[in-house]
Design a protein around this motif. Sequence first.
Motif, PDB file in Angstrom:
ATOM      1  N   ASN A 231     -36.872 -82.835 -17.685  1.00 32.68           N
ATOM      2  CA  ASN A 231     -35.446 -82.904 -17.345  1.00 32.68           C
ATOM      3  C   ASN A 231     -35.178 -84.144 -16.493  1.00 32.68           C
ATOM      4  N   ALA A 232     -36.021 -84.336 -15.494  1.00 28.22           N
ATOM      5  CA  ALA A 232     -35.838 -85.481 -14.588  1.00 28.22           C
ATOM      6  C   ALA A 232     -36.048 -86.804 -15.331  1.00 28.22           C
ATOM      7  N   ALA A 233     -36.941 -86.791 -16.319  1.00 25.06           N
ATOM      8  CA  ALA A 233     -37.233 -88.029 -17.055  1.00 25.06           C
ATOM      9  C   ALA A 233     -36.193 -88.317 -18.134  1.00 25.06           C
ATOM     10  N   GLY A 234     -35.267 -87.377 -18.376  1.00 22.41           N
ATOM     11  CA  GLY A 234     -34.163 -87.624 -19.310  1.00 22.41           C
ATOM     12  C   GLY A 234     -34.409 -87.148 -20.727  1.00 22.41           C
ATOM     13  N   CYS A 235     -35.326 -86.199 -20.918  1.00 22.74           N
ATOM     14  CA  CYS A 235     -35.554 -85.676 -22.275  1.00 22.74           C
ATOM     15  C   CYS A 235     -34.292 -84.974 -22.775  1.00 22.74           C
ATOM     16  N   ARG A 236     -33.987 -85.190 -24.074  1.00 21.30           N
ATOM     17  CA  ARG A 236     -32.750 -84.649 -24.658  1.00 21.30           C
ATOM     18  C   ARG A 236     -32.825 -83.124 -24.774  1.00 21.30           C
ATOM     19  N   LYS A 237     -34.007 -82.614 -25.171  1.00 19.67           N
ATOM     20  CA  LYS A 237     -34.180 -81.163 -25.313  1.00 19.67           C
ATOM     21  C   LYS A 237     -35.415 -80.735 -24.544  1.00 19.67           C
ATOM     22  N   GLN A 238     -35.341 -79.571 -23.938  1.00 20.40           N
ATOM     23  CA  GLN A 238     -36.511 -78.981 -23.279  1.00 20.40           C
ATOM     24  C   GLN A 238     -36.721 -77.591 -23.861  1.00 20.40           C
ATOM     25  N   ILE A 239     -37.869 -77.405 -24.472  1.00 22.35           N
ATOM     26  CA  ILE A 239     -38.145 -76.170 -25.220  1.00 22.35           C
ATOM     27  C   ILE A 239     -39.413 -75.535 -24.664  1.00 22.35           C
ATOM     28  N   ASP A 240     -39.334 -74.260 -24.326  1.00 20.52           N
ATOM     29  CA  ASP A 240     -40.554 -73.607 -23.830  1.00 20.52           C
ATOM     30  C   ASP A 240     -41.281 -72.900 -24.983  1.00 20.52           C
TER      31      ASP A 240
END
Length: 275
Positions: A231-240
């Motif tokens: 999130n901090a690095a600017g990823c468009r999607k974060q999926i667990d």
Amino acid sequence: MTAQHAVFGHPITHSRSPFIHAAFAQAEGIALQYRAIDADLETFPAALQAFFADGGRAANVTLPLKEAAFALCASHGHAAQRAGAVNTLIWREQHWHGENTDGSGLVRDLTSRHGLDLRGCRVLLLGAGGAARGVAPALLDAGIDELVVANRTASRADALVDAMGEPGRVISAYWEALDEQGDFEIILNATSAAHGATPPPKLPSSLVNSRTSAVDLNYGAAAVPFLAWANAAGCRKQIDGLGMLVEQAAEAFHLWHGRHPDTEPVYAQLRAQLL
Ligand code: NAP
């Protein structure tokens, strides 16, 4: 007759597999008992034998047993053979047959649930344990362009790369030198670092471009550190890894019972439990 099923691993008390398989079985009208059995590398062979003596003929294995399970099986499905790791056991023709549903489960989650198009992607895979070995062949089969594998223990990343047999398309990189690797459309965390006391080596934000999706095979608290970095690095999607968990279970259920259960109700229930 009630079928006896189990998941083996260590630690295992928080495994969601008994809940997932009980829900699938209820929805499909199948009588089964599915329990979690604590076993480490030393105790696994005897624990599997005791399970068999109790009538167990189908099981899952999880961390840290997938490579040990591969060695215990006398035959393997294509995915397990390619991965050198097994997460699903089936007693067949007087021996344990090993399958690996981690990769197909991950790909189904990413493409069907999260709408990712894996074709042509540059993928960074962090980790080279049983889970990484399971997902790597499925990502390649799904049409990714290039797979870069980085692991804390570099020799295990090299071994995974060699096992894929696609030099040029699958390469290893030193974790400490990841800032020389450019950027990726998908960054996949397949380490168990968040379960342990030692934090993983830092990741540079240069790995991220405007389309990067970050995928953590972990879920719940164990997914927080990597997805917070993403999130901090600017990823468009974060999926667990919750969707993968449900999908790999559904693939195992299909191998055992010949039916592919509807995964959405179970996924929704687990997601609600995590909130
Ligand atoms: P494993 O075989 O024990 O491998 C663990 C991996 O994590 C190895 O690559 C290890 O590196 C790395 N690692 C451990 N501690 C680390 C640290 N402090 N810093 C950096 N790397 C570290 O486990 P696995 O079966 O591959 O599972 C990996 C993770 O994926 C687990 O957390 C598991 O819960 C999760 N998983 C989720 C699903 C799902 O369905 N969502 C399915 C499978 C696995 P070394 O080689 O250097 O030890």
